[in-house]
Design a protein around this motif. Structure first.
Motif, PDB file in Angstrom:
ATOM      1  N   ALA A 209       0.833  -1.210   0.000  1.00 46.61           N
ATOM      2  CA  ALA A 209       0.000   0.000   0.000  1.00 46.61           C
ATOM      3  C   ALA A 209       0.867   1.259   0.000  1.00 46.61           C
ATOM      4  N   LYS A 210       1.980   1.225   0.706  1.00 47.59           N
ATOM      5  CA  LYS A 210       2.901   2.368   0.714  1.00 47.59           C
ATOM      6  C   LYS A 210       3.490   2.608  -0.672  1.00 47.59           C
ATOM      7  N   ARG A 211       3.866   1.518  -1.349  1.00 49.61           N
ATOM      8  CA  ARG A 211       4.427   1.670  -2.688  1.00 49.61           C
ATOM      9  C   ARG A 211       3.382   2.196  -3.663  1.00 49.61           C
ATOM     10  N   TYR A 212       2.153   1.700  -3.563  1.00 50.02           N
ATOM     11  CA  TYR A 212       1.082   2.216  -4.418  1.00 50.02           C
ATOM     12  C   TYR A 212       0.876   3.703  -4.157  1.00 50.02           C
ATOM     13  N   TRP A 213       0.954   4.086  -2.893  1.00 51.85           N
ATOM     14  CA  TRP A 213       0.779   5.487  -2.532  1.00 51.85           C
ATOM     15  C   TRP A 213       1.860   6.347  -3.174  1.00 51.85           C
ATOM     16  N   SER A 214       3.086   5.845  -3.194  1.00 49.69           N
ATOM     17  CA  SER A 214       4.196   6.629  -3.735  1.00 49.69           C
ATOM     18  C   SER A 214       4.200   6.653  -5.265  1.00 49.69           C
ATOM     19  N   LEU A 215       3.620   5.632  -5.894  1.00 49.43           N
ATOM     20  CA  LEU A 215       3.682   5.517  -7.349  1.00 49.43           C
ATOM     21  C   LEU A 215       2.464   6.096  -8.072  1.00 49.43           C
ATOM     22  N   LEU A 216       1.325   6.149  -7.404  1.00 49.43           N
ATOM     23  CA  LEU A 216       0.095   6.613  -8.051  1.00 49.43           C
ATOM     24  C   LEU A 216      -0.251   8.040  -7.637  1.00 49.43           C
ATOM     25  N   ARG A 217      -1.076   8.678  -8.448  1.00 49.31           N
ATOM     26  CA  ARG A 217      -1.523  10.042  -8.192  1.00 49.31           C
ATOM     27  C   ARG A 217      -3.011  10.167  -8.501  1.00 49.31           C
ATOM     28  N   THR A 218      -3.637  11.187  -7.993  1.00 50.09           N
ATOM     29  CA  THR A 218      -5.026  11.474  -8.338  1.00 50.09           C
ATOM     30  C   THR A 218      -5.128  11.638  -9.857  1.00 50.09           C
ATOM     31  N   GLY A 219      -6.116  10.986 -10.445  1.00 47.22           N
ATOM     32  CA  GLY A 219      -6.301  11.031 -11.887  1.00 47.22           C
ATOM     33  C   GLY A 219      -5.729   9.831 -12.612  1.00 47.22           C
ATOM     34  N   ASP A 220      -4.910   9.031 -11.938  1.00 39.53           N
ATOM     35  CA  ASP A 220      -4.372   7.829 -12.577  1.00 39.53           C
ATOM     36  C   ASP A 220      -5.479   6.799 -12.774  1.00 39.53           C
ATOM     37  N   ASP A 221      -5.336   6.026 -13.832  1.00 40.08           N
ATOM     38  CA  ASP A 221      -6.340   5.012 -14.161  1.00 40.08           C
ATOM     39  C   ASP A 221      -6.186   3.758 -13.307  1.00 40.08           C
ATOM     40  N   VAL A 222      -7.322   3.113 -13.094  1.00 38.23           N
ATOM     41  CA  VAL A 222      -7.393   1.808 -12.422  1.00 38.23           C
ATOM     42  C   VAL A 222      -8.285   0.925 -13.275  1.00 38.23           C
ATOM     43  N   PHE A 223      -7.840  -0.286 -13.550  1.00 34.66           N
ATOM     44  CA  PHE A 223      -8.652  -1.220 -14.329  1.00 34.66           C
ATOM     45  C   PHE A 223      -8.843  -2.492 -13.535  1.00 34.66           C
ATOM     46  N   VAL A 224     -10.107  -2.830 -13.276  1.00 29.87           N
ATOM     47  CA  VAL A 224     -10.470  -4.003 -12.487  1.00 29.87           C
ATOM     48  C   VAL A 224     -11.203  -4.981 -13.389  1.00 29.87           C
ATOM     49  N   TYR A 225     -10.765  -6.232 -13.399  1.00 38.03           N
ATOM     50  CA  TYR A 225     -11.412  -7.210 -14.261  1.00 38.03           C
ATOM     51  C   TYR A 225     -11.378  -8.602 -13.630  1.00 38.03           C
ATOM     52  N   GLY A 226     -12.157  -9.506 -14.216  1.00 41.96           N
ATOM     53  CA  GLY A 226     -12.203 -10.876 -13.714  1.00 41.96           C
ATOM     54  C   GLY A 226     -13.299 -11.059 -12.677  1.00 41.96           C
ATOM     55  N   ARG A 227     -13.199 -12.148 -11.946  1.00 45.26           N
ATOM     56  CA  ARG A 227     -14.193 -12.466 -10.904  1.00 45.26           C
ATOM     57  C   ARG A 227     -13.526 -13.211  -9.761  1.00 45.26           C
ATOM     58  N   LYS A 228     -13.681 -12.693  -8.575  1.00 43.96           N
ATOM     59  CA  LYS A 228     -13.081 -13.307  -7.385  1.00 43.96           C
ATOM     60  C   LYS A 228     -13.664 -14.691  -7.158  1.00 43.96           C
TER      61      LYS A 228
END
Length: 231
Positions: A209-228
């Motif tokens: 989560a810390k690495r995601y926080w440092s690498l991403l910014r507001t406005g960056d895209d997120v793509f969610v796919y598949g099925r749990k």
């Protein structure tokens, strides 16, 4: 929580934001429970995963090894039974390991968006890529359980709160990055293979989560796919 407008999206999606207090803060200490002598339906598969002699028959040593795995990942009842939930976690681990460092080889996460965070619900994996270049990951994640599924599709991070606290359960949700109503990336003090899953958010270890926080910014895209699995 924020109050109005975009903030309302968070309020509307709050049920997908957090787990109850015990889930947010971590599992309770494991209690000593007796091992079962019963052979489970996935005995051989579990024995093989744990590096035990594969004979398909429960032994006291088998049971203790299975029980240790169950306690580590919050699988209950932790009685050393080789059942479907225990094998499901192990099978998922095997599939995640098989991906190696090529999480995008299925070609489903867009490569024309620049920096993007991808979430594969089927494999419970997430990573960050820039075009076709892998930036970070893949890392195991814990997504929405049945009835609280993490919603699929292309989204954008619209709000970040490094020290977010739920207004419903009043528990910390560190490194929150919201991308769909109340659904966000954030850290939890749980195993990523702890069933049955989150209330919609994409849970991560604190390190990830810390690495995601440092690498991403507001406005960056997120793509969610598949099925749990199980939803």
């Amino acid at each position: 929580m924020r109050e109005i407008g975009r903030r309302g999206a968070v309020a509307l999606g709050i049920t997908g934001l957090v787990a109850p207090l015990a889930l947010a803060l971590g599992t309770a200490p494991a209690q000593a429970v007796s091992c079962t002598t019963q052979t489970g339906p996935y005995q051989k598969q579990v024995e093989r995963f744990l590096g035990r002699p594969v004979d398909g028959t429960q032994s006291s040593t088998d049971c203790k090894a299975i029980q240790a795995f169950q306690n580590k990942h919050g699988i209950t009842p932790a009685i050393g039974y080789a059942g479907p939930v225990t094998w499901g976690a192990m099978d998922l681990m095997n599939k995640q390991r098989a991906v190696g460092n090529k999480p995008g080889k299925d070609g489903k996460c867009p490569v024309n968006k620049g920096r993007i965070a991808c979430v594969n619900l089927t494999l419970q994996l997430s990573w960050i890529q820039d075009g076709s270049r892998l930036v970070y990951g893949p890392v195991p994640v814990r997504t929405g359980r049945n009835g609280y599924e993490t919603r699929t599709g292309l989204k954008k991070i619209y709000w970040r709160d490094i020290a977010h606290v739920s207004s419903v359960y009043h528990v910390p949700m560190p490194y929150s990055q919201f991308f769909d109503g109340g659904q966000a990336f954030h850290s939890v003090g749980l195993s990523m293979w702890n069933p049955p899953g989150s209330h919609g958010c994409v849970n991560m270890t604190t390190t990830d989560a810390k690495r995601y926080w440092s690498l991403l910014r507001t406005g960056d895209d997120v793509f969610v796919y598949g099925r749990k699995p199980g939803t």
